[in-house]
Motif scaffolding. Structure first.
Motif, PDB file in Angstrom:
ATOM      1  N   CYS A  39       0.834  -1.206   0.000  1.00 59.42           N
ATOM      2  CA  CYS A  39       0.000   0.000   0.000  1.00 59.42           C
ATOM      3  C   CYS A  39       0.867   1.254   0.000  1.00 59.42           C
ATOM      4  CB  CYS A  39      -0.926   0.012   1.216  1.00 59.42           C
ATOM      5  SG  CYS A  39      -2.310   1.158   1.029  1.00 59.42           S
ATOM      6  N   PHE A  41      -0.250   3.786   1.719  1.00 55.15           N
ATOM      7  CA  PHE A  41      -0.558   4.286   3.054  1.00 55.15           C
ATOM      8  C   PHE A  41      -0.292   3.172   4.071  1.00 55.15           C
ATOM      9  CE2 PHE A  41      -4.294   7.399   1.841  1.00 55.15           C
ATOM     10  CZ  PHE A  41      -3.392   8.237   1.206  1.00 55.15           C
ATOM     11  N   TYR A  45      -5.910   2.786  11.134  1.00 59.08           N
ATOM     12  CA  TYR A  45      -7.112   1.977  11.345  1.00 59.08           C
ATOM     13  C   TYR A  45      -7.148   0.735  10.468  1.00 59.08           C
ATOM     14  CZ  TYR A  45      -8.377   4.693   7.199  1.00 59.08           C
ATOM     15  OH  TYR A  45      -8.364   5.283   5.971  1.00 59.08           O
ATOM     16  N   CYS A  46      -6.131   0.484   9.684  1.00 61.70           N
ATOM     17  CA  CYS A  46      -6.217  -0.576   8.677  1.00 61.70           C
ATOM     18  C   CYS A  46      -6.429  -1.937   9.344  1.00 61.70           C
ATOM     19  CB  CYS A  46      -4.983  -0.613   7.807  1.00 61.70           C
ATOM     20  SG  CYS A  46      -5.156  -1.830   6.477  1.00 61.70           S
ATOM     21  N   THR A  51       1.007  -2.244   6.944  1.00 62.88           N
ATOM     22  CA  THR A  51       1.445  -2.351   5.554  1.00 62.88           C
ATOM     23  C   THR A  51       2.824  -2.999   5.497  1.00 62.88           C
ATOM     24  OG1 THR A  51       0.152  -0.426   4.909  1.00 62.88           O
ATOM     25  CG2 THR A  51       2.041  -0.965   3.518  1.00 62.88           C
ATOM     26  N   LEU A  90      -5.662  -6.273  -0.331  1.00 65.78           N
ATOM     27  CA  LEU A  90      -5.177  -6.001   1.020  1.00 65.78           C
ATOM     28  C   LEU A  90      -4.339  -4.727   1.061  1.00 65.78           C
ATOM     29  CD1 LEU A  90      -4.279  -9.619   2.109  1.00 65.78           C
ATOM     30  CD2 LEU A  90      -6.218  -8.239   2.842  1.00 65.78           C
ATOM     31  N   ASN A 120      -7.582   4.253  -2.208  1.00 66.56           N
ATOM     32  CA  ASN A 120      -7.298   5.245  -1.167  1.00 66.56           C
ATOM     33  C   ASN A 120      -7.014   6.624  -1.784  1.00 66.56           C
ATOM     34  OD1 ASN A 120      -4.661   5.179  -2.126  1.00 66.56           O
ATOM     35  ND2 ASN A 120      -3.833   4.092  -0.352  1.00 66.56           N
ATOM     36  N   GLY A 257      -8.674  -3.098   4.803  1.00 65.17           N
ATOM     37  CA  GLY A 257      -8.054  -2.183   3.891  1.00 65.17           C
ATOM     38  C   GLY A 257      -9.034  -1.923   2.775  1.00 65.17           C
ATOM     39  N   HIS A 258      -8.647  -2.089   1.545  1.00 62.35           N
ATOM     40  CA  HIS A 258      -9.560  -1.864   0.456  1.00 62.35           C
ATOM     41  C   HIS A 258     -10.057  -3.152  -0.130  1.00 62.35           C
ATOM     42  CE1 HIS A 258      -7.892   2.060   1.081  1.00 62.35           C
ATOM     43  NE2 HIS A 258      -9.082   2.453   0.712  1.00 62.35           N
TER      44      HIS A 258
END
Ligand code: SF4
Length: 329
Positions: A39, A41, A45-46, A51, A90, A120, A257-258
């Motif tokens: 990532c 970022f 809060y992930c 990462t 992830l 993000n 995450g995303h």
């Protein structure tokens, strides 16, 4: 001689998730474009965990061909069609340099379904990324704060990712994009729930004109201890400030995450329980667990991250492999 096609069809799907219910999108079939926690970022809060590779380098982390083969295999298995195919992972899916090919291929495989992309927003300043993303039917960008100090504290970006560039990149994307933009704002108590941020985001939403805004907070502990969910008062204040754009409905949480097809809380807990019981008997790798439990590796990765954070399993590296074991192991 072995039949290559047959062999591929029986391989476990490592990058296709779900489908699962998504508050924003309906029944969502997810695709993980990263295969690891890669990532731009490292958000406090992930829920995918810390990462592993903080980068802005675009690469075919998982090649488009492989992702599309898995999607085709999922389709060929005769499942009921989802409402949407959602690209995430992830980490940050736009880091996959074959994003455009993945979107195009997914649309070809599922011509009747919308294709959505979670992001993000960190690569929005890149015109190539904007062009690729413009092929999607729905883009779900995050913008948690426009206050620079809050951005650095909350999103902990790679040094090359500037907040002003993200803001402008999103506006440039909006100007050229005909599809839907669902903006997400995630608030943490005492970090980005400030009046300054709500005022800046209000002005930004006026310019961006997203199709909807979801103001959300943590539903479970994040990667870093000490981050706390925003209060109901703060959520209501931001929703009011973002006016007609914000949704009043119970907002979905970013759960991995995303990752588009995050496991819901009870499902994740159930899988974590099965994994804890299994590694208590003998140490295993993520891939071994995925094969043994017959669940997608990405789901195992999520559950393992939660177990490691909760100090419920032990993590041990041996050469290139990482083994998980029970606390007594
Ligand atoms: S929450 Fe999303 S942007 Fe933040 S570190 Fe996790 S995957 Fe990356």
């Amino acid at each position: 001689m072995r039949d290559g096609k047959k062999e591929r069809a029986t391989e476990p799907l490592r990058h296709v998730f779900g489908p699962v219910g998504s508050g924003r999108l309906g029944v969502s079939l997810g695709l993980d474009l990263l295969g690891a926690r890669i990532c731009s970022f490292d958000c406090l809060y992930c829920e995918a965990g810390v990462t592993e590779a903080l980068t802005t380098a675009r690469k075919p982390y998982v090649p488009a061909r492989r992702l599309l083969d898995e999607l085709a295999a999922w389709k060929a298995a005769g499942h009921a069609p989802p409402d949407v195919v959602t690209l995430g992972g992830l980490g940050e899916p736009c880091l996959n340099s074959e994003l455009g090919a993945v979107i195009a291929g997914a649309k070809e495989l599922f011509p009747d379904l919308p294709v959505a992309v979670l992001t993000n927003s960190s690569l929005m300043a890149d015109p190539d990324v904007r062009l690729e993303l413009a092929q999607a039917d729905i883009v779900l960008p995050s913008m948690d704060t426009l206050v620079p100090a809050e951005y650095h504290r909350l999103n902990r970006p790679h040094a090359a990712v500037g907040l002003t560039a993200i803001r402008q990149g999103l506006l440039d994307f909006r100007a050229a994009y005909d599809g839907k933009i669902f903006l997400e704002v995630l608030l943490l108590a005492g970090i980005n729930d400030s009046v300054e941020n709500s005022e800046l985001l209000q002005g930004f939403c006026r310019e961006l004109a997203p199709d909807r805004v979801d103001v959300v907070t943590l539903s479970r502990p994040g990667a870093h201890p000490g981050c706390q969910a925003a209060s109901a008062e703060a959520l209501a204040r931001f929703r009011a400030a973002l006016g007609g754009f914000a949704q009043d409905a119970a907002a979905p949480r970013r759960a991995e995450g995303h990752g588009p097809a995050a496991l819901a809380g009870p499902q994740l807990e159930a899988l974590a329980g099965r994994i804890a019981a299994s590694v208590a008997r003998r140490p295993q790798t993520e891939a071994g667990l995925a094969a043994g439990l017959d669940v997608p590796a990405a789901h195992v990765r999520l559950a393992l991250a939660a177990l490691v954070r909760a100090k419920a399993v032990r993590e041990r590296r041996e050469g290139d492999a990482v083994f998980y074991s029970g606390l007594a192991g």
